[in-house]
Design an enzyme around this catalytic site. Structure first.
Site, PDB file in Angstrom:
ATOM      1  N   GLU A 149       0.830  -1.215   0.000  1.00  0.00           N
ATOM      2  CA  GLU A 149       0.000   0.000   0.000  1.00  0.00           C
ATOM      3  C   GLU A 149       0.862   1.262   0.000  1.00  0.00           C
ATOM      4  O   GLU A 149       0.787   2.082   0.931  1.00  0.00           O
ATOM      5  CB  GLU A 149      -0.965   0.014   1.178  1.00  0.00           C
ATOM      6  CG  GLU A 149      -2.072  -0.995   1.053  1.00  0.00           C
ATOM      7  CD  GLU A 149      -3.191  -0.789   2.066  1.00  0.00           C
ATOM      8  OE1 GLU A 149      -2.978  -0.081   3.064  1.00  0.00           O
ATOM      9  OE2 GLU A 149      -4.275  -1.344   1.842  1.00  0.00           O
ATOM     10  N   GLU A 158      -6.813  -7.427  -0.387  1.00  0.00           N
ATOM     11  CA  GLU A 158      -7.185  -7.313   1.024  1.00  0.00           C
ATOM     12  C   GLU A 158      -8.634  -6.882   1.135  1.00  0.00           C
ATOM     13  O   GLU A 158      -9.076  -5.981   0.415  1.00  0.00           O
ATOM     14  CB  GLU A 158      -6.355  -6.221   1.729  1.00  0.00           C
ATOM     15  CG  GLU A 158      -4.939  -6.561   2.046  1.00  0.00           C
ATOM     16  CD  GLU A 158      -4.282  -5.422   2.845  1.00  0.00           C
ATOM     17  OE1 GLU A 158      -5.000  -4.643   3.501  1.00  0.00           O
ATOM     18  OE2 GLU A 158      -3.059  -5.309   2.785  1.00  0.00           O
TER      19      GLU A 158
HETATM   20  C1  GAL Z   1      -4.264  -2.151   4.994  1.00  0.00           C
HETATM   21  C2  GAL Z   1      -2.887  -2.736   5.189  1.00  0.00           C
HETATM   22  C3  GAL Z   1      -2.886  -3.961   6.067  1.00  0.00           C
HETATM   23  C4  GAL Z   1      -3.797  -3.755   7.231  1.00  0.00           C
HETATM   24  C5  GAL Z   1      -5.181  -3.435   6.761  1.00  0.00           C
HETATM   25  C6  GAL Z   1      -6.184  -3.252   7.866  1.00  0.00           C
HETATM   26  O1  GAL Z   1      -4.160  -0.775   4.889  1.00  0.00           O
HETATM   27  O2  GAL Z   1      -2.273  -3.047   3.964  1.00  0.00           O
HETATM   28  O3  GAL Z   1      -1.571  -4.223   6.473  1.00  0.00           O
HETATM   29  O4  GAL Z   1      -3.297  -2.728   8.025  1.00  0.00           O
HETATM   30  O5  GAL Z   1      -5.142  -2.236   6.038  1.00  0.00           O
HETATM   31  O6  GAL Z   1      -7.453  -2.858   7.390  1.00  0.00           O
END
Ligand code: GAL
Length: 646
Positions: free
Chosen positions: A156, A312
């Site tokens: 990210e 994610e």
């Molecule tokens: C994203 C990140 C992850 C985790 C996740 C939580 O921003 O890549 O490592 O922090 O959010 O929602």
């Protein structure tokens, strides 16, 4: 329908399913349990090492890779592929102590500390040198490992620090400007420095747009946005260069963040072998699935129509909003299926096992604190089984006939200070997208200077700061028989954020048959004609040269003036919409009809999408629905889906 699957060194023929896996947070015996549960859940890929730098390189140049060897072997023995991160997103403390100048600086001069994550300046030479050194070590060690499926570069980029105002950034910005403008004279002209005595006599004098007493130079700010996106991209490219040199056969990706303002993803996507995205819809927001759908379409667009991976999402609640509602039963599945329907070849989550310690311990995961006897883990298993049954969709593409322009520089310019009104760029996109989505129309997101030829309808919800070339390309759409729909705050400025004199719009004046005499922000008003009813946010004094007036403002200061116009050009037309009508759908239906695009009338909360010979009818609402799509009827229970083989 053509096939163009995500590149796979292993010949994998399943969709990606799994999540971020951080076993370094757990004792070794838990890893075995993880493997048992992953197998049961049908996990195919685990993203590992994302925040492991301090563990992999505990001291400068000293590597401890035994645990990662063990983990890679274990995954391989379990049949789980590794999306191996380059681990560069959170520099270790020894590196910060050795090079404190790596720490980023905010606009007001605050130096951000170690103790969270992403505490690095993109322009720091020391950061880049140490990061690429680690990448080389990992590439050399694991390039041939049979578990390796892909490289996950950093994580990210820009999530917490997309703008850095440090001295390194100042130096980087100056070099970037010298490259862009060549002479300081050209910079002065582009930045309009005759205004407020801002003239520069050398590039050395130029700074990032730090906090100023009044209205910072808009072009300086816009160029700093461009530079900042490019500088972070240079970090990514430095890592990718090492990976491609050492392991040319392993595909690389980095995880995007949807409509993330900080980075111009059109310029980033070409560096990757496939696009991936992180998306966290708010379970409390009944409309979140619409932004989610638009975001999926953006990912498909960034990959030029090829499949992408949802890298994610949360299985239930996140921990970073003020109030973190869990996802009710069915919602996670539905948002996953939405992604597949809109081109995803993989559904990954953050994270596999819910952390016991650290600032994300209240963030949901595939295996929750409660363990396997839980709703969330049962859903994890069920989703794994369902995705396995959809493996045949892998690599399939969908063709859209409607395109929507997304332009980051216009986004940056629109949301600057000193504008006629505070307008949200994403809200403006969403307004149009929602109307198309409610009609079951698939939309491709395209860049302003992209190839528009294959589209029967092109929507420019707003694109404030376009180059002449981009404006000319858009203006050509009606002449070749397409429907071009242009919303307000388009081509009002050029790419330097200078006003386009003589009625704004540039070449679009001709294609639309209108020009703008005066901008007129309007909190509320009304329309008569097409899309009659309330309007909000914006109005204009539009002057018609050679177009049909479809709607006029009704009442108020703009009473009787044109609000929606259409200029026919053979089979094509240029439509101009100078306000935000509540009944936008009525107008959209007219344009779709003229474009020959078939649409359905869907109830709120429902979407219908086709991919790979299947129609996904998704009911995000909490009531059952009966819908008709292209002559077929579907009964869909609340928060459920029908996947119909066509
Ligand atoms: C994203 C990140 C992850 C985790 C996740 C939580 O921003 O890549 O490592 O922090 O959010 O929602």
């Amino acid at each position: 329908m053509t096939s163009s699957a995500i590149p796979t060194p292993s010949g994998m023929n399943r969709l990606w399913y799994g999540g971020d896996y951080n076993p370094e947070q757990w004792p070794r015996e838990v890893w075995d349990d993880d493997m048992r549960l992953m197998s049961r859940a049908g996990v195919t890929v685990a993203t590992i090492g994302v925040f492991s730098w301090a563990r992999l390189e505990p001291r400068d140049g000293e590597y401890d890779l035994a645990w990662l060897d063990d983990l890679m072997d274990l995954l391989h023995a379990t049949g789980v592929r590794a999306d191996l991160a380059t681990a560069t997103a959170s520099p270790p403390k020894w590196l910060i102590d050795k090079h404190p100048e790596i720490l980023p600086v905010t606009q007001d001069g605050t130096v951000l500390s170690h103790g969270g994550r992403q505490h690095y300046r993109p322009a720091s030479a020391a950061y880049r040198e140490h990061a690429t050194r680690l990448v080389r070590v990992l590439a050399e060690r694991y390039g041939d490992h049979p578990a390796l499926e892909a490289w996950h570069v950093n994580n990210e980029y820009g999530c917490h620090v997309s703008r850095d105002y440090s001295d390194d950034a100042a130096a980087g910005f100056r070099a970037w400007l010298a490259e862009r403008y060549g002479t300081i004279h050209a910079l002065n002209a582009a930045w309009g420095t005759a205004f407020w005595s801002q003239l520069y006599t050398s590039f050395d004098q130029v700074d990032p747009p730090r906090v100023t007493p009044a209205g910072t130079n808009p072009t300086q700010t816009l160029d700093f946005d461009r530079y900042s996106s490019d500088e972070l991209r240079a970090c990514m490219r430095a890592e990718i260069a090492v990976l491609r040199e050492v392991t040319p056969e392993i595909p690389v990706t980095t995880n995007f963040m949807g409509f993330f303002k900080g980075l111009d993803y059109w310029t980033w996507a070409g560096d990757l072998d496939f696009v991936t995205d992180d998306h966290y819809p708010d379970p409390e927001d009944p409309e979140a699935y619409v932004l989610a759908a638009m975001t999926r379409d953006l990912m498909r667009g960034l990959g030029g129509g090829r499949p992408w991976i949802l890298m994610e999402q949360a299985t239930s609640a996140v921990n970073w909003r003020d109030f973190n509602a869990p996802k009710p039963a069915g919602m996670h599945r539905l948002l996953s299926l939405q992604s597949v329907a809109r081109g995803a070849d993989g559904i990954m989550q953050f994270q596999w096992r819910q952390s016991k310690a650290g600032s994300e311990k209240f963030h949901s995961a595939m295996v929750p604190h409660a363990g396997e006897d839980s709703r969330v883990y049962r859903e994890t298993e069920a989703l794994g089984a369902e995705l396995a049954s959809l493996s045949h969709l892998r690599g399939t593409r969908s063709e859209a006939r409607v395109a929507m322009v997304v332009d980051w520089p216009s986004w940056w310019a629109l949301e600057q200070d000193s504008m006629p009104a505070r307008i949200s760029y994403v809200e403006q996109l969403l307004r149009w997208y929602r109307a198309l989505h409610r009609r079951g129309v698939l939309v491709d997101m395209v860049p302003a200077a992209g190839d528009l030829d294959g589209y029967d309808m092109v929507v420019v919800a707003s694109a404030l700061a376009l180059s002449d070339d981009a404006v000319t390309a858009l203006a050509a759409v009606p002449a070749r028989g397409g429907q071009l729909v242009v919303g307000y705050q388009t081509a009002v400025l050029d790419e330097h954020a200078h006003a386009r004199l003589g009625g704004y719009l540039g070449d679009l004046q001709q294609a639309l048959g209108v020009w703008i005499e005066e901008l007129w922000p309007l909190r509320s008003g009304a329309l008569a004609g097409v899309a009659a009813g309330p309007v909000s946010e914006w109005g204009e004094h539009v002057r018609v040269r050679d177009a049909e007036v479809l709607a006029t403002f009704s009442g108020g200061d703009l009473d009787g003036l044109p609000a929606i116009t259409r200029r026919a050009d053979g089979d094509g037309a240029g439509w101009y919409v100078a306000t935000a009508p509540e009944a936008l759908g009525e107008l959209v239906e007219r344009v779709l009809d003229d474009a020959g695009v078939v649409w359905s009338s869907l109830p709120a909360g429902v979407e219908a999408v086709e991919r790979g010979g299947h129609r996904f009818v998704l009911n995000h609402s909490s009531v059952p629905v009966e819908v008709e799509v292209a002559g077929r009827s579907y009964g869909v229970p609340s928060r459920d889906a029908v996947i119909d083989q066509l």
